[in-house]
Design an enzyme around this catalytic site. Structure first.
Site, PDB file in Angstrom:
ATOM      1  N   ASP A 126       0.708 -10.138  -4.522  1.00 33.89           N
ATOM      2  CA  ASP A 126       1.645  -9.630  -3.525  1.00 33.89           C
ATOM      3  C   ASP A 126       0.948  -9.313  -2.203  1.00 33.89           C
ATOM      4  OD1 ASP A 126       3.471  -9.819  -5.568  1.00 33.89           O
ATOM      5  OD2 ASP A 126       4.420  -7.906  -5.122  1.00 33.89           O
ATOM      6  N   SER A 167       6.068  -2.339  -1.545  1.00 32.65           N
ATOM      7  CA  SER A 167       4.848  -2.316  -2.342  1.00 32.65           C
ATOM      8  C   SER A 167       4.676  -0.930  -2.937  1.00 32.65           C
ATOM      9  CB  SER A 167       3.645  -2.650  -1.460  1.00 32.65           C
ATOM     10  OG  SER A 167       2.449  -2.223  -2.054  1.00 32.65           O
ATOM     11  N   CYS A 227      -5.494  -3.577  -7.101  1.00 33.01           N
ATOM     12  CA  CYS A 227      -5.788  -2.633  -6.007  1.00 33.01           C
ATOM     13  C   CYS A 227      -5.819  -1.198  -6.518  1.00 33.01           C
ATOM     14  CB  CYS A 227      -4.769  -2.814  -4.896  1.00 33.01           C
ATOM     15  SG  CYS A 227      -4.786  -4.482  -4.212  1.00 33.01           S
TER      16      CYS A 227
END
Length: 551
Positions: free
Chosen positions: A78, A468, A192
């Site tokens: 993403d 996100s 992440c």
């Protein structure tokens, strides 16, 4: 065994011949056939280390007495897909991946699966596939990356790169510092570093009992992760021998456990949509209102990046999901003891685990008495919308401003980049929902730019698209009905007053119902931006976000 359908009896001599051609020994023809559904790709840092984990899983399967077969599925990052046409494919890839896993497992009659995953849509896709197939499965999430560091300051992908763009455009840092931050923010492979969608879904997978303890938080570059991969390979053979299937692990109680954990740790707003889709795959009763019901009971007891400084590394060292569950179990908030793929129950796993009480708060002394996520209703979103309360400063829980409307993300970004957004504005980005996008793009670029330009507490953003897990600020997404379905978000005009009320879970445009209906007369019928290919098919078949954006 299911695999007997392709390997037992005289009539299946050709099948056995083909299997032997792939390297299966005469002895292992009779072993359980275990698929390793791997989403390896060197396009994605969260997946680039999976070749090693495949090997560890394969070793474990053969140690346990099974025969391993690796096959691949698609994966999209993403972060890399963000802010351009590629993001339209991210959410639709969830159903594509689930279809791929189902197709291979059924086509070859595999007895069990180890589902190797990590990033945003891949993990929920693997969960959906496991419930569709309902054969023994274990999920291995490949783990988070280590945090970066620059000039003795901790960096994460969001604060070290996305928000740095806003600081650069605002003149707070120069280009050399921007390049330094982008180089140092993501120092290893892995998902992440914060409680973004990938790590949220890894945590919820473990909380549901579909992966081994500490799998969600063990670093991608750790020996712990390699051992978990090996042990998952051994354990899947045991699950096959005992016929323990996902339906034995996941039911309504399991999903409510996940909802409680999600609210308590301030997970990504995307998790709501994925849990609803998972419930649909298992024919389990879970609705958007369940998040609202439990949101009135659950306090946030863990706060990680992007809403705070601690990262997934800190969470792992603080006890991880077992520690979070232990705090929630002790609070009697509603966690139910459930079996897990490890062979131990939820309560057994959490009973004697270590807890960092500074990081994971007691329920009666929480980070905040608000849950990490909230469901809002009002004339902008009669069917609901979502927000990450943990990412909003308390002084912004009640916000009123003037609408500035954009019919796509690019137009909103242009306005932001050219200083057309001011304090008190409410940015409306519409026609970005599952159908209207199509594909329901994430809005990390505009939300990060807002924060980077110092507007994170003075402007709001409302969209029928999504965010996100790294988003923070006054951001409201998943507005339903979406603009393409004639939702009221399509009727908002520049200058309309918008009121967001987090404590009372309300979101309204301050005009009358009569005025809304007058505007509806002038609303033009929606025409999809894309008329061919996968996204065209997706747009025609996808349901709204409040039902999980299922197809």
């Amino acid at each position: 065994m299911r695999s007997d359908n392709v390997k037992k009896g005289i009539a299946h001599a050709p099948h056995r011949g083909l299997l032997m051609a792939s390297g299966v020994s005469r002895k292992n023809i009779n072993a359980p056939f275990i698929g390793i559904a791997s989403s390896f790709t060197d396009l994605i840092p969260g997946h680039a280390g999976m070749r090693d984990l495949e090997r560890q899983i394969e070793k474990g399967i053969h140690t346990g007495g099974g025969q391993a077969f690796v096959f691949g599925v698609p994966a999209i990052c993403d972060g890399i897909a963000m802010g351009h046409e590629g993001m339209r494919y991210s959410l639709p890839s969830r159903d594509l991946i689930a279809d791929c896993v189902e197709t291979v497992a059924q086509g070859h009659q595999l007895d069990g699966l180890v589902l190797l995953t990590n990033c945003d849509k891949i993990t929920p896709a693997m969960l959906i596939a496991s419930l569709r197939l309902d054969i023994p499965c274990i999920i291995v999430t490949a783990g988070p990356m280590l945090e970066g560091e620059s000039r003795c300051a901790k960096l994460t992908m969001i604060k070290g790169s996305f928000e740095a763009v806003g600081k650069f455009r605002n003149g707070e840092i120069d280009e050399s510092r921007l390049l330094e931050l982008e180089e140092e923010s993501c120092p290893t492979i892995g998902s992440c570093q914060g409680m973004y969608t990938a790590n949220t879904m890894a945590c919820l997978t473990e909380a549901m009992g579909m992966s081994l303890p500490l799998c969600a938080t063990a670093s991608a570059v750790s020996s712990k992760k390699r051992r978990i991969a090996f042990e998952s390979g051994v354990q899947i053979v045991n699950l096959v021998k005992n016929n323990i299937k996902p339906s034995n692990i996941i039911n309504r109680d399991t999903l409510i456990n996940a909802v409680i954990c999600d609210l308590a740790m301030g997970g990504s707003t995307n998790s709501i949509m994925h849990l609803l889709a998972l419930a649909n795959a298992g024919n389990i009763d879970l609705k958007l209102d369940d998040f609202d019901v439990w949101g009135k009971k659950v306090h946030q007891i863990l706060k990680l990046d992007p809403a705070a400084n601690p990262t997934m590394t800190d969470f792992h060292n603080g006890g991880g999901i077992p520690a979070l569950m232990k705090k929630l179990i002790n609070s009697n908030v509603g966690i139910v003891d459930r079996p897990t793929v490890s062979g131990f129950s939820t309560y057994e796993i959490s009973k004697d685990c270590f807890v960092n009480n500074e990081l994971i708060k007691d329920f009666d002394n929480p980070v905040t008495k608000e849950p990490g996520l909230g469901i809002l209703y009002g004339n902008i979103a009669p069917d609901g919308c979502v927000t990450k309360i943990s990412g909003i400063s308390p002084e912004c829980y009640e916000f009123e401003g003037s609408a500035k409307c954009f019919d796509c993300e690019e137009d909103a970004m242009f306005a932001l980049e050219n200083d057309k957004i001011n304090n008190g504005d409410v940015i409306i980005i519409r026609y970005e929902g599952p159908q209207g996008g199509p594909g329901m793009r994430e809005m990390l670029a505009p939300t990060s730019l807002l924060v980077g330009k110092g507007l994170g507490k003075t402007c709001a953003l409302i969209t029928d698209g999504r965010f996100s897990g790294g988003t923070r600020g006054i951001c409201i997404g998943h507005v339903c009905p979406e603009a393409s379905n004639g939702g009221n978000i399509a009727l908002i005009r520049n200058g309309d007053k918008i009121k967001i009320d987090i404590p009372n879970r309300k979101i309204n445009v301050l005009i009358s119902d009569e005025e809304l209906e007058k505007r509806r007369i002038d609303l033009k019928p929606f025409k999809s931006k894309i008329r061919s290919g996968y996204l065209s098919k997706y747009s025609r078949t996808v349901q709204d976000a409040s039902h999980g954006a299922i197809v």
